[in-house]
Design a protein around this motif. Structure first.
Motif, PDB file in Angstrom:
ATOM      1  N   GLY A  39       0.806  -1.219   0.000  1.00 34.83           N
ATOM      2  CA  GLY A  39       0.000   0.000   0.000  1.00 34.83           C
ATOM      3  C   GLY A  39       0.837   1.264   0.000  1.00 34.83           C
ATOM      4  N   ILE A  40       1.991   1.187  -0.627  1.00 33.78           N
ATOM      5  CA  ILE A  40       2.886   2.352  -0.714  1.00 33.78           C
ATOM      6  C   ILE A  40       2.678   3.030  -2.063  1.00 33.78           C
ATOM      7  N   ASP A  41       2.459   4.330  -2.039  1.00 38.40           N
ATOM      8  CA  ASP A  41       2.426   5.097  -3.283  1.00 38.40           C
ATOM      9  C   ASP A  41       3.873   5.476  -3.591  1.00 38.40           C
ATOM     10  N   PRO A  42       4.447   4.907  -4.650  1.00 47.85           N
ATOM     11  CA  PRO A  42       5.880   5.138  -4.895  1.00 47.85           C
ATOM     12  C   PRO A  42       6.233   6.604  -5.111  1.00 47.85           C
ATOM     13  N   LEU A  43       5.369   7.354  -5.746  1.00 53.30           N
ATOM     14  CA  LEU A  43       5.660   8.770  -5.995  1.00 53.30           C
ATOM     15  C   LEU A  43       5.656   9.562  -4.686  1.00 53.30           C
ATOM     16  N   VAL A  44       4.691   9.252  -3.821  1.00 54.65           N
ATOM     17  CA  VAL A  44       4.643   9.910  -2.507  1.00 54.65           C
ATOM     18  C   VAL A  44       5.857   9.500  -1.677  1.00 54.65           C
ATOM     19  N   ALA A  45       6.203   8.212  -1.715  1.00 57.89           N
ATOM     20  CA  ALA A  45       7.342   7.712  -0.922  1.00 57.89           C
ATOM     21  C   ALA A  45       8.643   8.401  -1.341  1.00 57.89           C
ATOM     22  N   VAL A  46       8.860   8.518  -2.653  1.00 57.29           N
ATOM     23  CA  VAL A  46      10.093   9.159  -3.145  1.00 57.29           C
ATOM     24  C   VAL A  46      10.104  10.636  -2.762  1.00 57.29           C
ATOM     25  N   LYS A  47       8.961  11.285  -2.918  1.00 58.47           N
ATOM     26  CA  LYS A  47       8.897  12.718  -2.583  1.00 58.47           C
ATOM     27  C   LYS A  47       9.182  12.940  -1.097  1.00 58.47           C
ATOM     28  N   ARG A  48       8.560  12.129  -0.246  1.00 59.58           N
ATOM     29  CA  ARG A  48       8.799  12.251   1.198  1.00 59.58           C
ATOM     30  C   ARG A  48      10.263  12.014   1.552  1.00 59.58           C
ATOM     31  N   LYS A  49      10.854  10.993   0.934  1.00 59.64           N
ATOM     32  CA  LYS A  49      12.258  10.664   1.265  1.00 59.64           C
ATOM     33  C   LYS A  49      13.197  11.755   0.767  1.00 59.64           C
ATOM     34  N   MET A  50      12.891  12.328  -0.388  1.00 59.30           N
ATOM     35  CA  MET A  50      13.739  13.415  -0.890  1.00 59.30           C
ATOM     36  C   MET A  50      13.632  14.652  -0.011  1.00 59.30           C
ATOM     37  N   GLU A  51      12.447  14.886   0.544  1.00 58.86           N
ATOM     38  CA  GLU A  51      12.297  16.002   1.492  1.00 58.86           C
ATOM     39  C   GLU A  51      13.134  15.742   2.739  1.00 58.86           C
ATOM     40  N   LYS A  52      13.137  14.492   3.185  1.00 58.57           N
ATOM     41  CA  LYS A  52      13.960  14.109   4.341  1.00 58.57           C
ATOM     42  C   LYS A  52      15.445  14.265   4.007  1.00 58.57           C
ATOM     43  N   ASN A  53      15.819  13.832   2.804  1.00 59.42           N
ATOM     44  CA  ASN A  53      17.219  13.967   2.366  1.00 59.42           C
ATOM     45  C   ASN A  53      17.644  15.434   2.281  1.00 59.42           C
ATOM     46  N   GLU A  54      16.725  16.286   1.864  1.00 59.84           N
ATOM     47  CA  GLU A  54      17.018  17.728   1.787  1.00 59.84           C
ATOM     48  C   GLU A  54      17.369  18.274   3.171  1.00 59.84           C
ATOM     49  N   ARG A  55      16.625  17.809   4.178  1.00 59.72           N
ATOM     50  CA  ARG A  55      16.901  18.264   5.550  1.00 59.72           C
ATOM     51  C   ARG A  55      18.200  17.654   6.074  1.00 59.72           C
ATOM     52  N   LYS A  56      18.437  16.391   5.731  1.00 58.36           N
ATOM     53  CA  LYS A  56      19.621  15.691   6.247  1.00 58.36           C
ATOM     54  C   LYS A  56      20.901  16.199   5.593  1.00 58.36           C
ATOM     55  N   TYR A  57      20.829  16.556   4.319  1.00 63.45           N
ATOM     56  CA  TYR A  57      22.010  16.993   3.571  1.00 63.45           C
ATOM     57  C   TYR A  57      21.768  18.379   2.985  1.00 63.45           C
ATOM     58  N   PRO A  58      21.917  19.401   3.806  1.00 69.04           N
ATOM     59  CA  PRO A  58      21.679  20.763   3.305  1.00 69.04           C
ATOM     60  C   PRO A  58      22.575  21.074   2.105  1.00 69.04           C
ATOM     61  N   LYS A  59      22.046  21.820   1.154  1.00 63.91           N
ATOM     62  CA  LYS A  59      22.787  22.053  -0.088  1.00 63.91           C
ATOM     63  C   LYS A  59      23.974  22.997   0.070  1.00 63.91           C
ATOM     64  N   ASP A  60      23.999  23.769   1.162  1.00 59.10           N
ATOM     65  CA  ASP A  60      25.103  24.708   1.331  1.00 59.10           C
ATOM     66  C   ASP A  60      26.293  24.102   2.069  1.00 59.10           C
ATOM     67  N   ARG A  61      26.225  22.833   2.399  1.00 59.95           N
ATOM     68  CA  ARG A  61      27.329  22.160   3.069  1.00 59.95           C
ATOM     69  C   ARG A  61      28.233  21.470   2.029  1.00 59.95           C
ATOM     70  N   VAL A  62      29.537  21.351   2.363  1.00 58.17           N
ATOM     71  CA  VAL A  62      30.462  20.683   1.437  1.00 58.17           C
ATOM     72  C   VAL A  62      30.549  19.205   1.829  1.00 58.17           C
ATOM     73  N   TYR A  63      30.378  18.345   0.836  1.00 53.65           N
ATOM     74  CA  TYR A  63      30.432  16.904   1.082  1.00 53.65           C
ATOM     75  C   TYR A  63      31.606  16.300   0.340  1.00 53.65           C
ATOM     76  N   GLU A  64      32.369  15.459   1.050  1.00 56.54           N
ATOM     77  CA  GLU A  64      33.448  14.708   0.378  1.00 56.54           C
ATOM     78  C   GLU A  64      33.336  13.250   0.789  1.00 56.54           C
ATOM     79  N   PHE A  65      33.387  12.383  -0.202  1.00 56.34           N
ATOM     80  CA  PHE A  65      33.250  10.949   0.085  1.00 56.34           C
ATOM     81  C   PHE A  65      34.534  10.213  -0.254  1.00 56.34           C
TER      82      PHE A  65
END
Ligand SMILES: [Mg+2]
Length: 106
Positions: free
Chosen positions: A80-106
């Motif tokens: 009963g998962i709406d894949p489009l809603v699930a992806v949108k929600r997770k991307m919103e969570k990712n936006e909060r977890k990984y702010p765009k103004d931070r520098v990331y090095e892997f």
């Protein structure tokens, strides 16, 4: 998306396979198909090697990606998962977890 679900359900149900589509079986299947995708890149040692796989075995890569998506959508269906809603929600969570103004090095 609805059309895609209709195609998948028709394929599954017309073969009597719904009973095999348990959450665990579908999760296992997603993992197996992901491993098949990974196998195509086995023994590559550089980005150039990886790009050559895409050039020479692109159709196989496409098919494994499709297998992963198909099983993922089947899992969404039974869970009963709406894949489009699930992806949108997770991307919103990712936006909060990984702010765009931070520098990331892997
Ligand atoms: Mg496959």
């Amino acid at each position: 998306m609805q059309e895609l679900f209709d195609i998948l359900r028709e394929f599954r149900d017309s073969r009597g396979w719904r009973k095999y589509h348990t959450p665990k079986n579908l999760s296992v299947s997603i993992s197996i198909e992901a491993a098949e995708l990974l196998e195509l890149f086995q023994w590559t040692t550089s980005v150039e090697d990886e790009m050559r796989v895409l050039e020479e075995r692109g159709k196989e890569v496409e098919e494994e990606v499709a297998d992963i998506l198909i099983y993922t959508l089947f899992l969404c269906d039974v869970a009963g998962i709406d894949p489009l809603v699930a992806v949108k929600r997770k991307m919103e969570k990712n936006e909060r977890k990984y702010p765009k103004d931070r520098v990331y090095e892997f």
